[in-house]
Design a protein around this motif. Structure first.
Motif, short mmCIF file in Angstrom:
data_model
loop_
_atom_site.label_atom_id
_atom_site.label_comp_id
_atom_site.label_asym_id
_atom_site.label_seq_id
_atom_site.Cartn_x
_atom_site.Cartn_y
_atom_site.Cartn_z
N ILE A 1 0.84 -1.21 0.00
CA ILE A 1 0.00 0.00 0.00
C ILE A 1 0.87 1.25 0.00
N THR A 2 1.93 1.25 0.81
CA THR A 2 2.84 2.40 0.86
C THR A 2 3.50 2.64 -0.50
N ALA B 1 2.28 1.85 -3.42
CA ALA B 1 1.28 2.36 -4.36
C ALA B 1 0.97 3.83 -4.12
N VAL B 2 1.06 4.26 -2.85
CA VAL B 2 0.75 5.66 -2.52
C VAL B 2 1.94 6.57 -2.77
N VAL B 3 3.11 6.19 -2.27
CA VAL B 3 4.31 7.03 -2.40
C VAL B 3 4.85 7.03 -3.82
N ARG B 4 4.83 5.84 -4.46
CA ARG B 4 5.21 5.69 -5.87
C ARG B 4 6.66 6.07 -6.15
#
Length: 334
Positions: free
Chosen positions: A111-112, A114-117
Motif C-alpha cells: 500500500i505504501t 502504491a501511494v508514495v510511488r
C-alpha cells in the motif's frame, strides 16, 4: 473449454504421480498448480463473457479472497497469543504470530509503495509481493495435500506399526500429544490384527538430556499398562530426530523381515513431512496421523511447512532470488 486444458493436464499428471508414489512434495505443487490454473481459467471466462453477472461474480471472488486474507491474519494473531500463553515464548511457538505480522507487513509495504510511488519502494514492494505470493502458494498446496494424504487408504496388511516419539513431560511421563499417537497406533494395530495379521509395534525414541529414560521405554510402558501385549512391542531407543526414528526403525524391520511393509504413526500435522522423510530414507510404508489439539495445529503446521522449505532449500532459494531480481528490474525501469 480449451481454457481448462492446462488444469486438466496438471490434474492427470498429479493423479498418476499419486498412484505411483504418494509421498512426494511435488504432488502438492502439482495439485496447487492444477487448482490455480482452473481458478484463473474460470475467472478469465467470467471477465471475458462481458455479462454483468460474470463481472459481479469475478469481483465477489476477489473480495472474498481479500477478506479471507484479513480473517486469516486475525486468526493467526489470536492463535499466536494463545500459543504464547499455553506453551511459552520459544521461537517455535511464535510462528503463528510471526506469520500474522509478516502478512500485515507485506500489505502495508504494498500500500505504501502504491501511494508514495517511488522507484525503490516499487521494487521492494514488487519483490515482497512476489515472495509472499510464492510462499503462500506453497503453503496452501502443502496444507491441502497434507489433508488429502491423511485420508488416503493405507495398505490392508502390514508387518510393523512404528510410533514416532515426541518428548516426555517431567523426564518420564507420556504427554497428551504422544499419548494420542500411541492410542492411534493401538487402533491401527487392532485393525491390522482383525484382518488376519500379527504386526509388531515399534516404539521409537531415544533419551533426551532432560529425560530420565528413553521415550520408547515410556511409550512401551504406557501401552502395556493399558493391556497391550508386551511380546508384540519392540523398542528403538537410540533416535533423537524424525530422520533417526525412521532410519533406526527401518534397520529393526529389515533385520526381522527384509520384505516388510509398515504403517508409521505420528500426529496429523506431522504426517506428511514424516512421509516425505520415510520416502527419503527408504522406509516401505505409509504414515497416518493422530488427532491434535485445535489450538496447537496452526503453529505446528507452520513449523512443519518451514521444515519442508528448508529440506528443499536449494530450489526455494533459487526461485526467491528470481523474485528479488524481478524487484530490482522493477526498480530500474521506474
Amino acid at each position: 473449454m480449451l481454457v481448462y486444458a492446462p488444469a486438466a493436464l496438471l490434474f492427470l499428471v498429479f493423479s498418476w504421480r499419486v498412484l505411483r508414489e504418494r509421498r512426494r512434495f511435488g504432488n502438492a505443487v502439482l495439485l496447487g498448480l492444477a487448482v490455480l490454473c482452473a481458478l484463473v481459467a474460470w475467472m478469465s471466462r467470467l471477465v471475458r463473457s462481458g455479462s454483468t453477472s460474470g463481472l459481479v461474480v469475478a469481483c465477489s471472488l476477489l473480495a472474498v479472497c481479500a477478506l479471507g486474507i484479513l480473517v486469516l491474519t486475525y486468526l493467526l494473531f489470536l492463535n499466536g497469543l494463545r500459543m504464547v500463553r499455553k506453551e511459552g515464548r520459544s521461537p517455535a511457538n511464535l510462528l503463528s504470530l510471526t506469520a500474522a505480522l509478516g502478512i500485515v507487513g507485506v500489505i502495508a509495504l504494498v500500500i505504501t509503495a502504491a501511494v508514495v510511488r517511488t522507484p525503490l519502494l516499487f521494487g521492494v514492494g514488487a519483490a515482497a509481493l512476489g515472495l509472499s505470493s510464492y510462499v503462500s502458494f506453497l503453503f496452501l498446496s502443502f496444507v491441502c495435500y497434507a489433508f488429502l494424504y491423511g485420508r488416503l487408504q493405507v495398505r490392508r496388511k502390514a508387518d510393523f506399526v512404528v510410533v514416532l516419539g515426541s518428548g516426555l513431560v517431567g523426564g518420564s511421563t507420556v504427554p497428551p500429544l504422544l499419548a494420542s499417537r500411541l492410542e492411534r497406533a493401538r487402533e491401527v494395530h487392532a485393525r491390522l490384527t482383525g484382518r488376519g495379521g500379527s504386526p509388531v509395534l515399534i516404539t521409537s525414541g531415544g533419551q533426551g538430556p532432560d529425560e530420565k529414560l528413553p521415550e520408547s521405554h515410556a511409550m512401551a510402558d504406557y501401552l502395556t499398562d493399558r493391556g497391550f501385549p508386551a511380546d508384540l512391542i519392540e523398542r528403538e531407543d537410540r533416535s533423537t530426530t524424525t530422520d533417526e526414528n525412521l532410519r533406526f526403525s527401518k534397520a529393526i524391520m529389515e533385520a526381522a523381515k527384509p520384505d516388510y511393509h509398515c504403517v508409521v504413526v505420528t500426529n496429523n500435522y506431522h504426517a506428511f513431512r514424516a512421509a516425505l522423510t520415510a520416502r527419503r530414507v527408504g522406509v516401505r510404508g505409509q504414515v497416518v496421523g493422530a488427532p491434535t489439539a485445535a489450538y496447537f495445529w496452526p503453529n505446528a503446521t507452520l513449523r512443519e511447512f518451514a521444515a519442508v522449505l528448508v529440506a528443499y532449500r536449494r530450489t526455494n532459494i533459487a526461485i526467491c532470488l528470481l523474485f528479488v531480481l524481478g524487484g530490482v528490474l522493477v526498480w530500474s525501469v521506474r
